[in-house]
Scaffold this motif. Sequence first.
Motif, PDB file in Angstrom:
ATOM      1  N   GLY A 119       0.820  -1.202   0.000  1.00  0.00           N
ATOM      2  CA  GLY A 119       0.000   0.000   0.000  1.00  0.00           C
ATOM      3  C   GLY A 119       0.854   1.252   0.000  1.00  0.00           C
ATOM      4  O   GLY A 119       0.537   2.234  -0.681  1.00  0.00           O
ATOM      5  N   VAL A 136      -0.449  -4.178  -8.820  1.00  0.00           N
ATOM      6  CA  VAL A 136      -1.500  -3.356  -8.194  1.00  0.00           C
ATOM      7  C   VAL A 136      -2.846  -4.082  -8.294  1.00  0.00           C
ATOM      8  O   VAL A 136      -3.641  -4.067  -7.347  1.00  0.00           O
ATOM      9  CB  VAL A 136      -1.590  -1.963  -8.844  1.00  0.00           C
ATOM     10  CG1 VAL A 136      -2.815  -1.198  -8.336  1.00  0.00           C
ATOM     11  CG2 VAL A 136      -0.330  -1.156  -8.550  1.00  0.00           C
ATOM     12  N   HIS A 184      -5.104  -5.137  -5.080  1.00  0.00           N
ATOM     13  CA  HIS A 184      -6.509  -4.766  -4.907  1.00  0.00           C
ATOM     14  C   HIS A 184      -7.394  -6.006  -4.785  1.00  0.00           C
ATOM     15  O   HIS A 184      -8.394  -5.986  -4.056  1.00  0.00           O
ATOM     16  CB  HIS A 184      -6.964  -3.883  -6.066  1.00  0.00           C
ATOM     17  CG  HIS A 184      -6.406  -2.503  -6.002  1.00  0.00           C
ATOM     18  ND1 HIS A 184      -6.650  -1.538  -6.961  1.00  0.00           N
ATOM     19  CD2 HIS A 184      -5.602  -1.903  -5.080  1.00  0.00           C
ATOM     20  CE1 HIS A 184      -6.022  -0.421  -6.638  1.00  0.00           C
ATOM     21  NE2 HIS A 184      -5.376  -0.622  -5.503  1.00  0.00           N
ATOM     22  N   GLN A 215      -7.332  -7.090  -1.354  1.00  0.00           N
ATOM     23  CA  GLN A 215      -8.107  -6.171  -0.526  1.00  0.00           C
ATOM     24  C   GLN A 215      -9.604  -6.233  -0.854  1.00  0.00           C
ATOM     25  O   GLN A 215     -10.387  -5.433  -0.349  1.00  0.00           O
ATOM     26  CB  GLN A 215      -7.589  -4.738  -0.721  1.00  0.00           C
ATOM     27  CG  GLN A 215      -6.141  -4.550  -0.275  1.00  0.00           C
ATOM     28  CD  GLN A 215      -5.562  -3.210  -0.712  1.00  0.00           C
ATOM     29  OE1 GLN A 215      -6.039  -2.572  -1.663  1.00  0.00           O
ATOM     30  NE2 GLN A 215      -4.515  -2.770  -0.023  1.00  0.00           N
ATOM     31  N   LYS A 220     -11.056  -5.442  -3.560  1.00  0.00           N
ATOM     32  CA  LYS A 220     -11.501  -4.336  -4.417  1.00  0.00           C
ATOM     33  C   LYS A 220     -11.553  -4.898  -5.838  1.00  0.00           C
ATOM     34  O   LYS A 220     -10.673  -4.623  -6.672  1.00  0.00           O
ATOM     35  CB  LYS A 220     -10.534  -3.158  -4.319  1.00  0.00           C
ATOM     36  CG  LYS A 220     -10.409  -2.571  -2.911  1.00  0.00           C
ATOM     37  CD  LYS A 220      -9.354  -1.480  -2.860  1.00  0.00           C
ATOM     38  CE  LYS A 220      -9.199  -0.905  -1.463  1.00  0.00           C
ATOM     39  NZ  LYS A 220      -8.116   0.117  -1.403  1.00  0.00           N
ATOM     40  N   SER A 246     -11.594  -2.530  -9.114  1.00  0.00           N
ATOM     41  CA  SER A 246     -10.298  -1.885  -9.330  1.00  0.00           C
ATOM     42  C   SER A 246      -9.245  -2.910  -9.741  1.00  0.00           C
ATOM     43  O   SER A 246      -8.396  -2.631 -10.598  1.00  0.00           O
ATOM     44  CB  SER A 246      -9.863  -1.158  -8.060  1.00  0.00           C
ATOM     45  OG  SER A 246      -8.593  -0.562  -8.225  1.00  0.00           O
ATOM     46  N   ALA A 247      -9.296  -4.097  -9.139  1.00  0.00           N
ATOM     47  CA  ALA A 247      -8.352  -5.158  -9.496  1.00  0.00           C
ATOM     48  C   ALA A 247      -8.507  -5.529 -10.961  1.00  0.00           C
ATOM     49  O   ALA A 247      -7.517  -5.648 -11.697  1.00  0.00           O
ATOM     50  CB  ALA A 247      -8.581  -6.379  -8.613  1.00  0.00           C
ATOM     51  N   ASN A 281      -7.057  -2.760 -13.328  1.00  0.00           N
ATOM     52  CA  ASN A 281      -5.594  -2.744 -13.404  1.00  0.00           C
ATOM     53  C   ASN A 281      -5.057  -3.958 -14.161  1.00  0.00           C
ATOM     54  O   ASN A 281      -4.110  -3.835 -14.951  1.00  0.00           O
ATOM     55  CB  ASN A 281      -5.008  -2.695 -11.993  1.00  0.00           C
ATOM     56  CG  ASN A 281      -5.015  -1.300 -11.402  1.00  0.00           C
ATOM     57  OD1 ASN A 281      -4.143  -0.480 -11.691  1.00  0.00           O
ATOM     58  ND2 ASN A 281      -6.013  -1.011 -10.576  1.00  0.00           N
ATOM     59  N   THR A 302     -10.971 -12.321 -11.743  1.00  0.00           N
ATOM     60  CA  THR A 302     -11.670 -11.117 -11.284  1.00  0.00           C
ATOM     61  C   THR A 302     -12.873 -10.813 -12.167  1.00  0.00           C
ATOM     62  O   THR A 302     -13.903 -10.332 -11.676  1.00  0.00           O
ATOM     63  CB  THR A 302     -10.725  -9.903 -11.260  1.00  0.00           C
ATOM     64  OG1 THR A 302     -10.089  -9.749 -12.538  1.00  0.00           O
ATOM     65  CG2 THR A 302      -9.665 -10.058 -10.193  1.00  0.00           C
TER      66      THR A 302
END
Length: 264
Positions: free
Chosen positions: A39, A67, A71, A74, A76, A79-80, A83, A109
């Motif tokens: 992070g 990144v 994500h 996390q 996310k 967002s994952a 990216n 994802t």
Amino acid sequence: MKSLTVAAKGRDSTRDATFALCNLIFKYCFEIDNLRLCGNMVTVTQQQLTRIKHFPKADQVMYYFWVGRLHLSQVKIGSAQENLRVAFDNCTNKNWKTKRTIFTYLLATSLMLGIFPHPSLVDYFGLTAQFGPLIRAIKLGHIAGFKSALDQQRSWFAKRALYIHLREKCEVLVWRSLFRRTLFANMRDRPKLDSTKPPVLTFADLLAALRFSSQDNTIDVNDVECIAVSLLDQNYLRAYILHSSSLLVLHKDVKYAFAPPFIT
């Protein structure tokens, strides 16, 4: 220290090695399963992102890959996926092994968002054995098949830190598919239903579908309601529960009621 020297070799300055060094740190953090520093690395590189296109393409690709993985860890997911998509689009076909690795996480994802790739693309990267049965089970709303497909490839998914994410995020998509197929089966079997009224699903029909799909007769009406509430709460279904009649009343426009989850 030797690795940092290698990463900076051939660069005009330490600044030019920013993303190469960052990628090395990302890699080591993931290898030792300690992501606390990652992070901080993202924060440190924020100012450099405006000129990332001036850095070597390989550095760009790997930065977005790491990144994306960060994500994902996390949870996310959106967002994952974004990216990882950037990393995939910028990775050349000459680096097939790297592109396959990126696609593995991009595919995972995307599935969590309800986005299904063309089978030929999955086959091209040699991932049909790992993902093919899983994708089919999600589309068919086959709960037992979904769990079986995951468990058969459990070690493969776990090695890539994907098993838990797929289990938690994709099961709700299986439920969504099952509810949708149950509704269409009812509409086919009962063509004389009043088309001016919103479509409904009885808890009894959903209970039968869930028991058949999961091969678990211990599921009861309370489970049906819990699953329905979960789908509604996560915007996977546009409807409301009519408790007095044990009904799930859907939006009149069935396409909207079961709109693709990734646009919510």
